[in-house]
Design a protein around this motif. Structure first.
Motif, PDB file in Angstrom:
ATOM      1  N   LEU A 133       0.940  -1.177   0.152  1.00 19.88           N
ATOM      2  CA  LEU A 133       0.160   0.048  -0.082  1.00 19.88           C
ATOM      3  C   LEU A 133       1.021   1.303  -0.212  1.00 19.88           C
ATOM      4  CD1 LEU A 133      -2.860  -0.872   2.419  1.00 19.88           C
ATOM      5  CD2 LEU A 133      -3.088  -0.768   0.132  1.00 19.88           C
ATOM      6  N   PHE A 134       2.017   1.292   0.808  1.00 24.83           N
ATOM      7  CA  PHE A 134       2.838   2.591   0.846  1.00 24.83           C
ATOM      8  C   PHE A 134       3.367   2.582  -0.546  1.00 24.83           C
ATOM      9  CE2 PHE A 134       4.242   1.966   5.422  1.00 24.83           C
ATOM     10  CZ  PHE A 134       3.096   2.440   5.890  1.00 24.83           C
ATOM     11  N   LEU A 164       0.657   4.103  -2.758  1.00 23.03           N
ATOM     12  CA  LEU A 164       0.347   5.609  -2.364  1.00 23.03           C
ATOM     13  C   LEU A 164       1.501   6.540  -2.894  1.00 23.03           C
ATOM     14  CD1 LEU A 164      -1.199   5.010   1.079  1.00 23.03           C
ATOM     15  CD2 LEU A 164      -2.502   5.752  -1.058  1.00 23.03           C
ATOM     16  N   ASP A 165       2.730   5.969  -2.575  1.00 24.03           N
ATOM     17  CA  ASP A 165       3.850   6.598  -2.995  1.00 24.03           C
ATOM     18  C   ASP A 165       3.933   6.867  -4.640  1.00 24.03           C
ATOM     19  OD1 ASP A 165       6.154   8.102  -2.514  1.00 24.03           O
ATOM     20  OD2 ASP A 165       7.531   6.460  -2.669  1.00 24.03           O
TER      21      ASP A 165
END
Length: 141
Positions: free
Chosen positions: A119-120, A123-124
């Protein structure tokens, strides 16, 4: 398979931060069962990911899958008391690192940690970690 060495300062700092959190969990928060038993396992896969990404330009998704498989293999080795079989029964530090009891919940925690990393990355925008970005647009330079 070509392994590209490339230092990522951001990943290194994240790995150091997660390592400090893991040390705090093991020392100061060890009496809080949920934190020690579950969050520590979530963070350990994140620590492995960011430490590896600090030095190598691996495809993020493949690295996450590899870390999850590695974590599961270590967990299954605990079922067979692998640390003791290797003669580490009296080495407290090694036994803490390897673990000494199998748990399906630990595997779920590893999966959760890998999902958080994924998820990071989404999102990044995968901009800092993409293998493709470092191999394209070089035009022979």
């Amino acid at each position: 398979m070509k392994i590209n060495f490339k230092f990522y300062y951001k990943s290194f700092l994240i790995a150091i931060f997660i390592f400090v959190v893991e040390v705090l969990i093991a020392t100061e928060l060890k009496n809080i069962f949920f934190v020690r038993a579950y969050l520590g396992d979530v963070f350990v896969v994140m620590l492995m990911y960011y430490f590896i990404k600090a030095f190598f330009d691996f495809n993020p998704t493949k690295l996450i899958v590899g870390i999850f498989i590695f974590s599961c293999l270590i967990e299954f080795a605990q079922y067979f008391h692998f640390g003791e079989l290797l003669g580490f029964k009296d080495n407290r530090i090694v036994m803490i690192m390897l673990g000494n009891s199998f748990s399906w919940i630990d595997i779920l925690c590893y999966f959760a940690g890998c999902a958080v990393i994924f998820l990071f990355i989404i999102l990044d925008g995968n901009k800092d970690y993409s293998s493709k970005s470092s191999n394209t647009n070089n035009h022979g330079r």
